[in-house]
Design an enzyme around this catalytic site. Structure first.
Site, mmCIF file in Angstrom:
data_model
loop_
_atom_site.group_PDB
_atom_site.id
_atom_site.type_symbol
_atom_site.label_atom_id
_atom_site.label_comp_id
_atom_site.label_asym_id
_atom_site.label_seq_id
_atom_site.Cartn_x
_atom_site.Cartn_y
_atom_site.Cartn_z
ATOM 1 N N SER A 145 -55.215 -57.898 -24.509
ATOM 2 C CA SER A 145 -55.002 -56.629 -25.209
ATOM 3 C C SER A 145 -53.580 -56.149 -24.933
ATOM 4 O O SER A 145 -52.908 -56.677 -24.036
ATOM 5 C CB SER A 145 -56.014 -55.615 -24.652
ATOM 6 N N TYR A 158 -60.598 -50.830 -18.543
ATOM 7 C CA TYR A 158 -60.251 -51.745 -19.636
ATOM 8 C C TYR A 158 -58.908 -52.411 -19.343
ATOM 9 O O TYR A 158 -58.772 -53.637 -19.437
ATOM 10 C CB TYR A 158 -60.201 -50.953 -20.947
HETATM 11 P P1 NDP Z 1 -66.009 -55.070 -31.664
HETATM 12 O O1 NDP Z 1 -66.705 -53.947 -30.984
HETATM 13 O O2 NDP Z 1 -65.991 -55.131 -33.143
HETATM 14 O O3 NDP Z 1 -66.520 -56.464 -31.126
HETATM 15 C C1 NDP Z 1 -66.911 -56.656 -29.803
HETATM 16 C C2 NDP Z 1 -67.686 -57.937 -29.757
HETATM 17 O O4 NDP Z 1 -68.060 -58.192 -28.405
HETATM 18 C C3 NDP Z 1 -68.958 -57.883 -30.598
HETATM 19 O O5 NDP Z 1 -69.079 -59.099 -31.275
HETATM 20 C C4 NDP Z 1 -70.052 -57.707 -29.543
HETATM 21 O O6 NDP Z 1 -71.267 -58.301 -29.937
HETATM 22 C C5 NDP Z 1 -69.450 -58.506 -28.389
HETATM 23 N N1 NDP Z 1 -70.029 -58.128 -27.096
HETATM 24 C C6 NDP Z 1 -69.866 -56.989 -26.389
HETATM 25 N N2 NDP Z 1 -70.590 -57.042 -25.271
HETATM 26 C C7 NDP Z 1 -71.220 -58.244 -25.267
HETATM 27 C C8 NDP Z 1 -72.107 -58.893 -24.376
HETATM 28 N N3 NDP Z 1 -72.518 -58.319 -23.224
HETATM 29 N N4 NDP Z 1 -72.538 -60.124 -24.693
HETATM 30 C C9 NDP Z 1 -72.149 -60.719 -25.832
HETATM 31 N N5 NDP Z 1 -71.326 -60.161 -26.731
HETATM 32 C C10 NDP Z 1 -70.858 -58.932 -26.443
HETATM 33 O O7 NDP Z 1 -64.522 -54.989 -31.087
HETATM 34 P P2 NDP Z 1 -63.223 -55.886 -31.330
HETATM 35 O O8 NDP Z 1 -63.457 -56.901 -32.356
HETATM 36 O O9 NDP Z 1 -62.144 -54.930 -31.460
HETATM 37 O O10 NDP Z 1 -63.087 -56.577 -29.896
HETATM 38 C C11 NDP Z 1 -63.061 -57.973 -29.716
HETATM 39 C C12 NDP Z 1 -62.152 -58.282 -28.537
HETATM 40 O O11 NDP Z 1 -60.825 -57.881 -28.856
HETATM 41 C C13 NDP Z 1 -62.524 -57.516 -27.265
HETATM 42 O O12 NDP Z 1 -62.327 -58.345 -26.145
HETATM 43 C C14 NDP Z 1 -61.518 -56.377 -27.251
HETATM 44 O O13 NDP Z 1 -61.280 -55.898 -25.961
HETATM 45 C C15 NDP Z 1 -60.307 -57.068 -27.832
HETATM 46 N N6 NDP Z 1 -59.276 -56.184 -28.361
HETATM 47 C C16 NDP Z 1 -59.516 -55.296 -29.394
HETATM 48 C C17 NDP Z 1 -58.498 -54.500 -29.880
HETATM 49 C C18 NDP Z 1 -58.663 -53.565 -31.014
HETATM 50 O O14 NDP Z 1 -57.718 -52.778 -31.282
HETATM 51 N N7 NDP Z 1 -59.777 -53.581 -31.715
HETATM 52 C C19 NDP Z 1 -57.152 -54.563 -29.300
HETATM 53 C C20 NDP Z 1 -57.017 -55.513 -28.241
HETATM 54 C C21 NDP Z 1 -58.042 -56.284 -27.799
HETATM 55 P P3 NDP Z 1 -72.587 -57.355 -30.100
HETATM 56 O O15 NDP Z 1 -72.194 -56.267 -31.053
HETATM 57 O O16 NDP Z 1 -73.615 -58.289 -30.614
HETATM 58 O O17 NDP Z 1 -72.866 -56.840 -28.729
#
Ligand code: NDP
Length: 254
Positions: A145, A158
């Site tokens: 991130s 985070y």
């Molecule tokens: P979302 O909330 O859209 O996606 C998060 C994903 O993580 C979902 O697919 C969710 O699946 C999964 N997840 C969370 N907890 C668990 C768990 N315990 N087991 C399995 N799956 C899990 O957010 P983003 O797409 O934004 O985030 C994706 C990645 O990108 C993360 O690591 C985030 O920190 C990173 N990121 C995001 C940024 C942004 O601006 N959006 C910026 C920088 C980094 P489910 O819903 O089924 O739990």
């Protein structure tokens, strides 16, 4: 028949049922990979898989809670048994818990963030690396991130977890280059997903500041992450390991 960059490659993406993970899943699949998405929420998995099967009928999904050891074991066993190998692992699952200042974050929130964003990466990677080592090739992509670089008052756990992802990546890269397993981090900038979709309403000033500071003059979209993930998944990046690549429209440049 037309050849694609990731033909015959099997890719496991934690999360992957929405947001950045889904953007990466689409990108890898369009370039020939068979993609398995692994989120907690099976109905989200089903909806995402329906879309991904339009690209490749072999794309698949499995329910995974990255914080549950037996769920990780079941997931890895399922994929390696059904597909015979795992060439690409994208450690994408992540959460955020905010508090006004670091000391106001509850212990429970701190633990949940560290477990999901950092500890689980070690647990999953440790189970999948031996498969890659045996195959003498593998690509591990960890999702960091902007908070891997910068600190922030309102998301201390985070930022700590995402900083840890970068250092963990470097350690694995050093250890496993000799086995032809490359380990890299992508640092997404500010991307419109479920994780951030309340941002505009809750923090309007910060939202505007982010656009202001981003030379590309916009928030990113999940599909913006696909190009870098495709490169890091392909043989074109075989001499690239241990690096962190910002995909942020220039946010971190100045
Ligand atoms: P979302 O909330 O859209 O996606 C998060 C994903 O993580 C979902 O697919 C969710 O699946 C999964 N997840 C969370 N907890 C668990 C768990 N315990 N087991 C399995 N799956 C899990 O957010 P983003 O797409 O934004 O985030 C994706 C990645 O990108 C993360 O690591 C985030 O920190 C990173 N990121 C995001 C940024 C942004 O601006 N959006 C910026 C920088 C980094 P489910 O819903 O089924 O739990």
């Amino acid at each position: 028949m037309k050849e694609f960059l990731l033909d015959k490659k099997i890719a496991l993406i934690t999360g992957g049922n929405g947001g950045i993970g889904f953007g990466i899943a689409e990108g890898l699949s369009k370039n020939g990979a068979t993609v398995i998405i692994a989120g907690r929420n099976q109905s989200k998995n089903d909806i995402a898989l329906k879309e991904l099967r339009k690209l490749n009928k072999k794309n698949d999904s499995i329910t995974l809670d990255v914080n549950n050891q037996s769920s990780i074991t079941e997931c890895v066993n399922y994929v390696s048994k059904k597909f015979g190998r795992i060439d690409i692992l994208v450690n994408n699952a992540g959460i955020n818990r905010r508090s006004e200042e670091p000391h106001l974050l509850s212990k429970m929130d701190w633990k949940e963030v560290m477990d999901t964003n950092l500890n689980s990466i070690h647990d999953i990677t440790s189970k999948i690396f031996p498969i890659m080592k045996k195959n003498k090739s593998g690509k591990i992509i960890n999702i960091g991130s902007m908070m891997s670089i910068f600190g922030t008052a309102y998301a201390a756990a985070y930022a700590a977890s995402k900083g840890g992802v970068v250092q963990y990546t470097k350690s694995c890269a050093v250890a496993w280059a000799k086995y032809n397993v490359q380990v890299n981090t992508i640092l997404p900038g500010w991307i419109v997903t479920e994780m951030t979709n309340d941002f505009k309403d809750k923090f309007p000033e910060r939202y505007a500041m982010i656009v202001d500071r981003t030379p590309a003059d916009r928030w990113g979209l999940p599909k913006d992450l696909a190009g870098t993930a495709i490169f890091l998944s392909s043989n074109l990046s075989d001499f690239v390991t241990g690096v962190s690549i910002p995909v942020d429209g220039g946010y971190s440049v100045w």
